[in-house]
Design an enzyme around this catalytic site. Structure first.
Site, PDB file in Angstrom:
ATOM      1  N   LYS A  28       7.833  -7.046  -9.834  1.00  0.00           N
ATOM      2  CA  LYS A  28       7.882  -5.663  -9.397  1.00  0.00           C
ATOM      3  C   LYS A  28       8.613  -5.255  -8.092  1.00  0.00           C
ATOM      4  O   LYS A  28       9.577  -4.374  -8.236  1.00  0.00           O
ATOM      5  CB  LYS A  28       6.513  -5.036  -9.387  1.00  0.00           C
ATOM      6  CG  LYS A  28       6.473  -3.602  -9.610  1.00  0.00           C
ATOM      7  CD  LYS A  28       4.994  -3.001  -9.710  1.00  0.00           C
ATOM      8  CE  LYS A  28       4.927  -1.630 -10.129  1.00  0.00           C
ATOM      9  NZ  LYS A  28       3.288  -0.974 -10.077  1.00  0.00           N
ATOM     10  N   ASP A  29       8.343  -6.059  -7.167  1.00  0.00           N
ATOM     11  CA  ASP A  29       9.236  -5.924  -6.035  1.00  0.00           C
ATOM     12  C   ASP A  29      10.668  -6.335  -6.204  1.00  0.00           C
ATOM     13  O   ASP A  29      11.878  -5.721  -5.855  1.00  0.00           O
ATOM     14  CB  ASP A  29       8.802  -6.768  -4.844  1.00  0.00           C
ATOM     15  CG  ASP A  29       7.549  -6.267  -4.067  1.00  0.00           C
ATOM     16  OD1 ASP A  29       7.158  -4.795  -4.716  1.00  0.00           O
ATOM     17  OD2 ASP A  29       6.737  -6.703  -3.462  1.00  0.00           O
ATOM     18  N   HIS A  83      -3.556  -8.263   5.376  1.00  0.00           N
ATOM     19  CA  HIS A  83      -4.189  -9.270   4.685  1.00  0.00           C
ATOM     20  C   HIS A  83      -5.684  -9.486   4.946  1.00  0.00           C
ATOM     21  O   HIS A  83      -6.434 -10.018   4.229  1.00  0.00           O
ATOM     22  CB  HIS A  83      -3.432 -10.698   4.829  1.00  0.00           C
ATOM     23  CG  HIS A  83      -2.187 -10.656   3.845  1.00  0.00           C
ATOM     24  ND1 HIS A  83      -1.622 -11.781   3.385  1.00  0.00           N
ATOM     25  CD2 HIS A  83      -1.224  -9.732   3.354  1.00  0.00           C
ATOM     26  CE1 HIS A  83      -0.642 -11.564   2.611  1.00  0.00           C
ATOM     27  NE2 HIS A  83      -0.202 -10.178   2.785  1.00  0.00           N
ATOM     28  N   GLU A 119      22.150   9.949  15.100  1.00  0.00           N
ATOM     29  CA  GLU A 119      22.144   9.692  13.567  1.00  0.00           C
ATOM     30  C   GLU A 119      21.103  10.653  12.872  1.00  0.00           C
ATOM     31  O   GLU A 119      20.143  11.115  13.522  1.00  0.00           O
ATOM     32  CB  GLU A 119      21.884   8.471  13.405  1.00  0.00           C
ATOM     33  CG  GLU A 119      23.050   7.384  13.881  1.00  0.00           C
ATOM     34  CD  GLU A 119      23.993   7.302  12.825  1.00  0.00           C
ATOM     35  OE1 GLU A 119      24.279   6.359  12.237  1.00  0.00           O
ATOM     36  OE2 GLU A 119      24.917   8.443  12.953  1.00  0.00           O
ATOM     37  N   SER A 160      -4.648  -4.562   0.658  1.00  0.00           N
ATOM     38  CA  SER A 160      -3.831  -3.103   0.652  1.00  0.00           C
ATOM     39  C   SER A 160      -4.775  -2.091   0.118  1.00  0.00           C
ATOM     40  O   SER A 160      -5.548  -2.135  -0.771  1.00  0.00           O
ATOM     41  CB  SER A 160      -2.663  -3.484  -0.500  1.00  0.00           C
ATOM     42  OG  SER A 160      -1.830  -4.493  -0.171  1.00  0.00           O
TER      43      SER A 160
END
Length: 660
Positions: free
Chosen positions: A237-238, A209, A281, A213
């Site tokens: 959108k998220d 912030h 893994e 972005s």
């Protein structure tokens, strides 16, 4: 409503929490051209929250003790309400967490989100990755299966190559081997580290912030129309992305929960038996491949750790002044070559070092690993610095707005296609065993259920044949109600078994079993079992279909695959039997099934193949008694995510029509 507003204002005046949320999440100015690749940051945060919550519930029932850890995990799966959901949600959540974080980081590499003034933002992200790796490694040890134990032994031993390495390893172990102190401290740290990750994520968001972005064009916002408020545009959108992501996650949790796991981890840890192929893994496989590709242990360890730590220096290794690969035609292709190289490293890590790729001209796995390791470091140490100097870049746009309006729809479709493609990519694991015959099972597939007749027939075979050597220590008599037996029938079945109890005088006596007792084996201890079977230990059958590669198909092939005459090149030791599906071809167990050995309660006399299918069906139920409930819940969850995603899509379209 007015009272609520007054309360909020009263709190906010003294602790400006609501003002902070409003400014940082709702009013936060965001570039208007962010595509779906930017969804993965929020997805990572949501996944972490789910992991912490599910982990807390699991920790309430888990016992960090080497003698009871494995059994406590099975207790959670079978006896805690929706314990199977918490366990599968947590285990598959680790995979989903790494998927979204890896995509998040690759997106940062492609669009240059690590460049000034966002260097610290990127470095904090790498710290989060390191904490994730440590957390996942320690969490993988907690089930205390074979792969957990030997994975912990191998990885912790790597520190022995450094100065004072032996002391470091003993400090990590809490003793002279991986044992109870190791498990205890790994459990404590596994519980602690997620909260450390949350702390670093807070710093990550503060750094984000501070300068805002990055965006697909890689240029800064220059005018007010270049940005829009984060809410409602990117929240909706998220949420749309969350619907798609939740659908994929739910599929694995409810319909294929062991897809990413190792069968060996359903075998209790045994320090005296080393698995034939120790693998971590899938999200560690590229780094594991780098470790094994270098013959010298010290250099291999340095290279493995260096493969992660080199990420800290990317902001300075990349000398290009342009952020986004959209305007760097050569870097764009080099980047996708690097992605392919990472996938190949993952495949190399999944195979044994002596594996030969016949379709690549007889190339050995170790040679391929050395080549891809060289290309991995070449990308960072040579390509990025030189390419930034000599690459001819395309001209940059002057503003975010014009390119957005021209290409927004096309970019959305392209991003959705790539997102769908990556969602269907799965890790590749090699196998050197004999191909198994594929059988049709009633319980397989999204709509599969257990055949109750086959379950009862299989239980009868277990009682009359298998129970002579094998137990079902995770199955209680009361669980047989799922097979169709009523309470009186279960009571009668339990009464046929004897269990040891302590009487009022402190003596051990045998009494008929009760419905709450487990179907224990015929031997009092491991020594008695080995003595009765020429040194071989008959395994407990509770998890046998999950503890073997191939699952039910392998057990069926093993039961029906005995051959009286072995091939000429195979020498069978005395007291052994030839079975091509058993590792090594020699097995101590005599052929358990034969024609006429069992007559079913309905009077039918089944064939050998039918008996094998029935007992395997029963053993599959013994390993996954929650299967039918799991799928039933899964249908509802998937339907919810489908409806949720469709509604969010139309809501998103409506909200985004306001953007000009």
């Amino acid at each position: 409503m007015d009272k609520l507003t007054r309360v909020v204002r009263w709190i906010d005046y003294r602790l400006p929490f609501f003002s902070f949320i409003d400014h940082e999440l709702r009013e936060y100015p965001t570039p208007k051209n962010l595509n779906y690749w930017w969804n993965f940051g929020s997805l990572a945060g949501i996944t972490l929250v789910v992991m912490i919550v599910s982990g807390i519930f699991l920790a309430m029932h888990y016992e960090p003790n080497t003698k009871s850890a494995f059994d406590s995990v099975e207790y959670i799966m079978r006896n805690v309400n929706y314990g199977w959901l918490m366990r599968y949600l947590h285990a598959n959540g680790a995979t989903m967490f790494f998927i979204v974080v890896y995509i998040h980081m690759f997106r940062g590499l492609y669009y240059g989100s690590y460049k000034a003034p966002r260097e610290l933002l990127w470095m904090l992200g790498v710290i989060i990755l390191l904490l994730m790796m440590a957390t996942a490694f320690m969490g993988y040890v907690l089930p205390w299966g074979q792969m957990s134990y030997w994975g912990a032994t191998v990885i912790t031993n790597l520190f022995s190559v450094f100065p004072f390495g032996e002391s470091i390893v003993q400090w990590l172990w809490g003793g002279f081997s991986v044992d109870n102190p190791t498990l205890n401290r790994f459990f404590a740290l596994h519980y602690l580290f997620p909260f450390l990750i949350v702390g670093v994520i807070v710093l990550h968001l503060v750094a984000l912030h501070q300068h805002g972005s990055n965006n697909p064009l890689g240029i800064e916002r220059k005018e007010p129309r270049d940005s829009i408020p984060f809410h409602p545009y990117y929240t909706v959108k998220d949420l749309f992305g969350l619907g798609i992501f939740g659908f994929v996650w739910a599929y694995f949790v409810f319909f294929n929960p062991n897809f990413f796991g190792e069968p060996d981890n359903y075998i209790p840890a045994n320090p005296l038996v080393t698995p034939p192929h120790i693998v971590p893994e899938w999200y560690f496989l590229p780094f594991y491949a780098i470790l094994r590709s270098i013959p010298n242990k010290l250099f291999g360890v340095i290279a493995m750790f260096g493969a992660v730590f080199i990420l800290f220096f990317i902001p300075w290794l990349d000398t290009s002044k342009v952020r986004s690969a959209t305007f760097r035609p050569i870097y764009k292709w080099v980047f996708w070559g690097f992605v392919v190289d990472c996938f190949i490293l993952g495949c190399v890590g999944a195979h044994s070092p002596d594996y030969i790729y016949t379709n690549l001209g007889g190339l050995s796995n170790q040679t391929l690993g050395q080549l891809t390791t060289f290309l991995y470091f070449l990308f960072f140490l040579l390509v990025l610095p030189i390419l930034g100097i000599y690459e001819k870049i395309k001209s940059l746009p002057k503003s975010l707005s014009e390119p957005v309006l021209q290409h927004k729809s096309h970019d959305k479709l392209k991003s959705l296609f790539i997102l769908f493609f990556l969602g269907n990519v799965s890790p590749v694991y090699g196998t050197d065993s004999l191909p198994l015959p594929r059988e049709s099972w009633s319980f397989q597939g999204p709509f599969g259920t257990y055949d109750r007749t086959a379950l009862q027939h299989g239980f009868q075979i277990y009682q009359q044949v298998c129970a002579a050597c094998h137990g079902l220590k995770h199955v209680r008599f009361r669980d047989l109600a799922a097979l169709g037996y009523n309470a009186e029938e279960i009571k009668a079945i339990a009464a046929e078994y004897k269990v040891d109890v302590i009487d009022d005088e402190g003596q051990t006596v045998q009494k008929p079993a009760l419905a709450i007792d487990v179907l224990s084996g015929p031997y009092k201890n491991e020594q008695a079992a080995r003595a009765a079977n020429n040194g071989a230990l008959p395994p407990d059958l509770s998890l046998i279909t999950k503890a073997r590669v191939g699952g039910p198909d392998y057990i069926y092939a093993l039961l029906t695959g005995y051959e009286t005459t072995p091939p000429k090149e195979v020498q069978i030791a005395e007291g052994m039997h030839y079975n091509p599906y058993f590792p090594g071809g020699q097995i101590a167990m005599t052929p358990p099934l034969s024609e006429g050995i069992v007559t079913y309660g309905d009077g039918s006399q089944p064939s050998l193949n039918q008996m094998a299918k029935d007992v395997v069906t029963f053993l599959a139920w013994a390993a996954e008694p929650e299967l039918e409930e799991r799928k039933k819940v899964g249908y509802n969850v998937l339907i919810y995510f489908i409806v949720f995603t469709i509604l969010l899509y139309f809501l998103m379209k409506k909200i985004w029509t306001k953007v000009k």
